[in-house]
Design an enzyme around this catalytic site. Structure first.
Site: not given
Length: 523
Positions: A316-318
């Site tokens: 997530d949230e890369v």
């Protein structure tokens, strides 16, 4: 033998007038089927465990230890020295487990039957379960039938005869803890596991490492835990094994997570070459083969400790800006004819293959599905967190899903009420049976930015219990209005307090102080 006992109890129930209603019953979570009578019983001072007829040898002591734990919590810490009546005394708990196997993993049979006759000579409560883990759940339910009578200084069991048939609605009922944002000492993690068993949650999702710290020892790459906050805020691999074994004996699986390629700045404290550059340190360097060797080493070590069927690889949230601004990664992208989104996909899919090679099935946060869902391994479980409607899309694509939508099931959101936790339905708008089966369950998430050992329990409880009933109890038995369960949840919250769990009051939002002087139940 047990079948004859079961028939006898059923006949007793008919003779004594079982009721099918559940009003006034303070069990949490509510079982699938409950009937009861009107007689009061008392637990013998020598209340014991009988396993005659059971096929489970209990070589590990799992059943015996669970019985002793339940027997220990029933008095709620009181010293009881009263005299028992001459009749109506329950001599013990007769447990019959039909399977000799105690291997714990996803999908294990957790069903049970619990019967308490009102008469007999002697009187025994009876549990029948396919597995020892169903028996453990039954013991927790039995413990809630008992209460302390301080007038007589005895343990009272009201409303006998009881007949309870029960099984979980979802096989995955999780709670996430985060040991990167704040280190949680081993006794705290163990106490969280103990508290989970009271409401029948069965997966501890251990978000071990993140941007802020890497507290876990990894044999294959020992410098990784240089990313810990201090040299004392670390877990050895022996510590991790202790947590896994402790949880297993209580029927709780431990799901390990490493969040890649983002959320991994702490990895580079021990191995700086994992960073794209000294000045641009996250996500992990997609162009460096060493990155994937480290992931392989971690998962190889994990496979010897974390025996759960699944491993969580995050995803997530890369923020890929470091990849597009670092010269050597830019060159690698050009050479491989990739842009940053292609590199993100490449990283996640390669990490999945590594995990699969170590015998795991992979869980990824939902961004991976949102960005390249069709490319994910068909065995992927997509972990929803951003909002509603995701499970519907994931299951329509033929993938499995875990629901944790942050607007309802994130415990660190202190404005999220227990009512919202209770009413959050994992199968909302999913009407096809084949899609419903792909939602394996749900999870409440205790992210650790503002939570540590000092306040974790009151932040988790009682809101996690509200979600636990949603995940355990059949849909048709769940209340349509949370007001209908307020009194029952309040009593369960007080039971947690009595058992040493610092569950917060129901009034107001999450983790608030009591509203003023008064009974626990009124708070």
């Amino acid at each position: 033998m047990f079948a004859k006992m079961l028939l006898r109890v059923v006949l007793l129930g008919i003779c004594l007038g079982f009721c099918s209603r559940v009003e006034g019953i303070d069990l949490w979570p509510m079982p699938m089927s409950v009937s009861y009578g009107k007689h009061s019983l008392y637990l013998s001072k020598d209340f014991g465990l009988v396993t005659e007829g059971s096929k489970y040898p209990d070589g590990s002591g799992t059943l015996k230890d669970a019985f002793l734990r339940v027997k220990d919590v029933i008095p709620n810490g009181h010293v009881l020295d009263g005299s028992l009546p001459s009749s109506g005394v329950v001599a013990g708990l007769h447990v019959v487990v039909l399977s000799p196997n105690d291997t714990l993993n996803y999908g294990i049979d957790e069903s049970y039957k619990l019967l308490v006759p009102a008469t007999g000579s002697p009187i025994y409560a009876y549990i029948e379960a396919q597995t020892v883990y169903g028996a453990l759940h039954a013991m927790q339910t039995f413990s809630q039938l008992c209460s302390v009578n301080l007038d007589t200084r005895t343990i009272k069991l009201s409303l006998a005869p009881w007949s309870i048939t029960d099984q979980p609605r979802f096989s995955y009922r999780g709670l996430l803890i985060d040991t990167s944002r704040h280190f949680l000492p081993l006794p705290i993690i163990k106490s969280v596991i103990d508290s989970m068993t009271y409401s029948k949650l069965n997966v501890l999702h251990w978000h071990i490492v993140d941007t802020q710290s890497f507290p876990m020892e990894i044999y294959s790459y020992p410098k990784l835990w240089h990313g810990s906050y201090t040299s004392t805020e670390r877990y050895t691999m022996a510590d991790a094994l202790e947590i896994v074994k402790y949880a297993q004996r209580r029927g709780v699986n431990v799901l390990a997570e490493i969040d890649v390629p983002g959320h991994a700045l702490s990895w580079g404290k021990g191995y700086p070459s994992l960073w794209p550059s000294a000045n641009c340190q996250e996500p992990l360097d997609v162009s460096n083969e060493f990155t994937f060797k480290v992931i392989d080493g971690i998962l190889s070590d994990f496979s010897k400790i974390f025996e759960f069927r699944f491993v969580h690889l995050g995803g997530d949230e890369v923020d890929t800006s470091c990849w597009t601004t670092t010269p050597h990664i830019q060159d690698w992208l050009k050479k491989n004819k990739m842009n940053e989104s292609g590199a993100y996909e490449y990283f996640v899919l390669r990490a999945q293959k590594i995990a699969i090679s170590h015998g795991y099935e992979v869980i990824n946060w939902e961004e991976t599905f949102n960005n390249f869902g069709k490319k994910l391994s068909p065995s992927t479980i997509v972990h929803n967190w951003l909002g509603g409607g995701v499970a519907e899309k994931v299951t329509a694509a033929g993938l499995r899903c875990i629901v944790s939508n942050q607007d309802k099931w994130y415990l660190d959101h202190l404005d999220a009420t227990w009512q919202g936790f209770y009413m959050n339905e994992p199968l909302v708008n999913i009407t096809k049976t084949e899609q419903q089966k792909l939602v394996i369950g749900g999870e409440v998430c205790m992210w650790g930015e503002h939570i540590d050992a000092s306040d974790i329990h009151q932040t988790i409880w009682p809101r996690a219990a509200a979600a636990a009933e949603r995940l355990w109890t059949p849909l048709e038995k769940l209340a349509k209005d949370p007001k209908l369960v307020t009194s029952r949840l309040a009593r369960f919250r007080c039971l947690l307090n009595q058992r040493g769990v610092a569950a917060a009051p129901l009034a107001g939002l999450g983790r608030e102080v009591p509203i003023g002087p008064g009974s626990c139940i009124s708070q």
